[in-house]
Design an enzyme around this catalytic site. Structure first.
Site, short mmCIF file in Angstrom:
data_model
loop_
_atom_site.label_atom_id
_atom_site.label_comp_id
_atom_site.label_asym_id
_atom_site.label_seq_id
_atom_site.Cartn_x
_atom_site.Cartn_y
_atom_site.Cartn_z
N GLU A 228 44.94 48.99 -27.10
CA GLU A 228 44.20 47.90 -27.16
C GLU A 228 45.21 46.88 -26.97
O GLU A 228 45.90 46.64 -27.81
CB GLU A 228 43.58 47.39 -28.33
N CYS A 262 43.68 38.26 -28.69
CA CYS A 262 43.57 39.00 -27.30
C CYS A 262 42.18 38.60 -26.23
O CYS A 262 42.22 38.47 -25.47
CB CYS A 262 43.54 40.48 -27.49
P1 NAP Z 1 53.78 43.73 -29.85
O1 NAP Z 1 54.95 42.93 -29.78
O2 NAP Z 1 53.53 44.50 -28.90
O3 NAP Z 1 53.56 44.13 -31.37
C1 NAP Z 1 52.37 44.87 -31.66
C2 NAP Z 1 52.77 46.40 -32.54
O4 NAP Z 1 53.62 46.81 -31.68
C3 NAP Z 1 54.05 45.67 -33.58
O5 NAP Z 1 53.72 46.43 -34.70
C4 NAP Z 1 55.23 46.06 -32.99
O6 NAP Z 1 56.22 46.28 -33.83
C5 NAP Z 1 54.93 47.11 -32.29
N1 NAP Z 1 55.84 47.64 -30.93
C6 NAP Z 1 56.51 46.72 -30.29
N2 NAP Z 1 57.23 47.23 -29.35
C7 NAP Z 1 56.97 48.51 -29.75
C8 NAP Z 1 57.66 49.63 -29.14
N3 NAP Z 1 58.34 49.67 -27.86
N4 NAP Z 1 57.18 50.92 -29.47
C9 NAP Z 1 56.39 50.87 -30.55
N5 NAP Z 1 55.72 49.79 -31.30
C10 NAP Z 1 56.18 48.71 -30.73
O7 NAP Z 1 52.51 42.55 -29.66
P2 NAP Z 1 52.32 41.33 -30.50
O8 NAP Z 1 53.10 40.34 -29.95
O9 NAP Z 1 52.64 41.60 -32.09
O10 NAP Z 1 51.00 41.14 -30.18
C11 NAP Z 1 50.32 40.31 -29.15
C12 NAP Z 1 49.83 41.21 -27.95
O11 NAP Z 1 48.75 41.91 -28.63
C13 NAP Z 1 49.14 40.37 -26.98
O12 NAP Z 1 49.20 40.83 -25.51
C14 NAP Z 1 47.66 40.55 -27.28
O13 NAP Z 1 46.80 40.23 -26.28
C15 NAP Z 1 47.45 41.89 -27.92
N6 NAP Z 1 46.52 42.08 -28.84
C16 NAP Z 1 45.67 43.03 -28.37
C17 NAP Z 1 44.24 43.05 -29.06
C18 NAP Z 1 43.26 43.97 -28.47
O14 NAP Z 1 42.41 44.42 -29.34
N7 NAP Z 1 43.05 44.33 -27.23
C19 NAP Z 1 44.08 42.48 -30.17
C20 NAP Z 1 45.44 41.78 -30.62
C21 NAP Z 1 46.29 41.55 -29.86
P3 NAP Z 1 57.03 45.03 -34.31
O15 NAP Z 1 56.73 44.10 -34.77
O16 NAP Z 1 58.27 45.95 -35.24
O17 NAP Z 1 57.81 44.58 -33.08
#
Ligand code: NAP
Length: 454
Positions: A228, A262
């Protein structure tokens, strides 16, 4: 390393927790694996009783759980109470409906009896983001636990308190130890957990970069993966729009969760004949919002969740303006302390500016003008993402045109895109693949076992 949450309203430390070392992660994965061997045999009525108890607990603690969310990531207290309440409602939904959703499906074939059974597959790793610290967890955990799987949560590093609150909630509700375990680890350690043989599958909600990484590791060990990811959802305003409905909904759709959702509408695409009226009213309403302390009931928009998020928004707007975007509301960060950004409207958008080609994860709207509805839908679909989309029209033909031609996982008419337990949730293209919620989301982590009796 320690996990520290910073209160974004003040910039002060809210809570700190120690990272789990390798031995602790190993212990927790074994707990999950052992719990699964028991939990998969627990009957649905008992699972439903425990899920209902967890929902009741959450409801009884709603203001406390909500305040913790507000202090940890800055959403308004009203929004946090709404989020916690929605979690409890969804837990009740799955407690009530799991037996129906998981009942064997009969398929008429050449056999005397045939169909599909839904069986659990094991511990599922959930890598979750900070923006809805409880909801993101529950919308995965409630269906997956009811299906007989167990949950291994790696929450975002800036919301450790929410992760621990969720683990405690299920434990206090009486779920057997290991049915819901947290891993307090950074993202660099996720790959090893995915590869661990005790993990059956993985779901990630987050950025595209994280999605690429998680999907490639899951692929390398042939494990199921649901993604997602982000989006830049279009909000299409047609000639027959009810402006009194659309303008306030546009404001809510863009500024919900302080602009960090999102499925927030991010691109507002308006047919030329209604563009001036929409832009004027929308800009005025965005400019009138109260920005401030998220605990204050008078506040509409609280701070962004982190300093980095604020900095990114500031850069995206500045670069867009440098490339010709026009600011019709807001346009700057507020003086600290706290990570506040004014609700902002940009017009004159082109594809080379951040507002035209990046996801804006703050209260910043990009307004486009289209010559007619077909052109508006073409602009809406000219994107690598496809999470949600909405069409605003009172005329049936215009509504139908939007529903049929907007490319997205979810299309709503005269309602902002939202999630609900009954409806599948997810995107297409670079917004990810797979679904959460409803029966479809529940089956993502089931062995959909075909059976046939001659
Ligand atoms: P993020 O940086 O990708 O973090 C999300 C999760 O992934 C965190 O637990 C993070 O851990 C982990 N993570 C980050 N990089 C990783 C990697 N290379 N390998 C494994 N795990 C990894 O995203 P965010 O900034 O928290 O959230 C914002 C994004 O999420 C936006 O793009 C938003 O649109 C999207 N989102 C999508 C939905 C949906 O349902 N489609 C819902 C909500 C948000 P750490 O915190 O330890 O880095």
């Amino acid at each position: 390393m320690a996990f520290t949450s910073i209160n974004p309203a003040t910039g002060e430390v809210y809570a700190t927790f120690e990272e789990h070392d390798a031995a602790e992660v190993d212990r927790r994965l074994s707990l999950a694996k052992d719990a699964f061997e028991q939990w998969k045999h627990v009957d649905l009525e008992q699972r439903a009783r425990l899920m209902t108890t967890a929902a009741e607990l959450l409801e009884s603690e709603l203001p406390v759980q909500a305040e913790a969310m507000t202090r940890e990531m800055g959403k308004t207290f009203a929004a946090a109470k709404g989020e916690a309440g929605k979690c409890a409602m969804t837990m009740r939904y799955y407690a009530e409906h799991a037996a129906t959703l998981l009942a064997d499906r009969t398929i008429v074939s050449s056999g005397s009896r045939s169909g599909v059974r839904y069986e659990p597959i094991g511990p599922v790793l959930a890598v979750m983001p900070w923006n809805f610290p409880l909801w993101q967890v529950i919308r995965f955990a409630a269906p997956t636990l009811m299906a007989g799987n167990v949950v291994v949560l790696k929450h975002a590093s800036n919301v450790p308190n929410a992760a621990i609150a969720m683990e405690n909630l299920f434990r206090r509700a009486g779920f057997p130890e290991g049915c819901f375990v947290n891993l307090l680890i950074g993202s660099k350690r996720v790959a090893d957990v995915i590869r661990d043989e005790r993990i059956a599958a993985v779901t990630l909600t987050g950025s595209e970069a994280a999605g690429e990484s998680v999907a490639s590791i899951a692929g390398s060990v042939l494990k199921k993966c649901v993604l997602e990811l982000g989006g830049s959802d279009p909000f299409v305003v047609a000639q027959s729009v009810d402006m009194d409905l659309a303008v306030p909904m546009a404001v809510t759709a863009r500024t919900q969760n302080n602009g960090q959702a999102c499925i927030a509408a991010k691109r507002f695409i308006v047919v030329e004949s209604r563009a001036e009226e929409f832009t004027e009213r929308f800009s005025a309403a965005m400019g009138a919002l109260v920005v401030g302390d998220p605990m204050d009931p008078a506040t509409n928009v609280g701070p962004l969740a982190t300093k980095g998020q604020l900095e990114e928004t500031r850069i995206q707007v500045a670069e867009s303006v440098a490339k010709g975007a026009i600011v019709t509301a807001g346009g700057k960060a507020l003086d600290g302390p706290g990570y506040y950004y004014e609700p902002t409207v940009l017009t004159n958008i082109t594809g080379d500016m951040p507002a035209g080609c990046q996801e804006m994860f703050g209260p910043v709207a990009a307004v486009y003008v289209a010559s007619d509805l077909a052109h508006a839908v073409a602009i809406a679909n000219d994107t690598p993402w496809g999470l949600g989309a909405s069409i605003w029209a009172t005329d049936d033909a215009e509504q139908r045109y939007g529903l049929e031609n907007l490319s997205a996982g979810m299309v709503f008419a005269n309602q902002m895109v939202s999630s609900m337990p009954e409806l599948p949730f997810g995107g297409i293209g670079r917004s990810g693949y797979g679904r959460e919620l409803s029966d479809v989301g529940m089956y993502e982590f089931c062995n959909q076992k075909s059976f046939y009796v001659a």
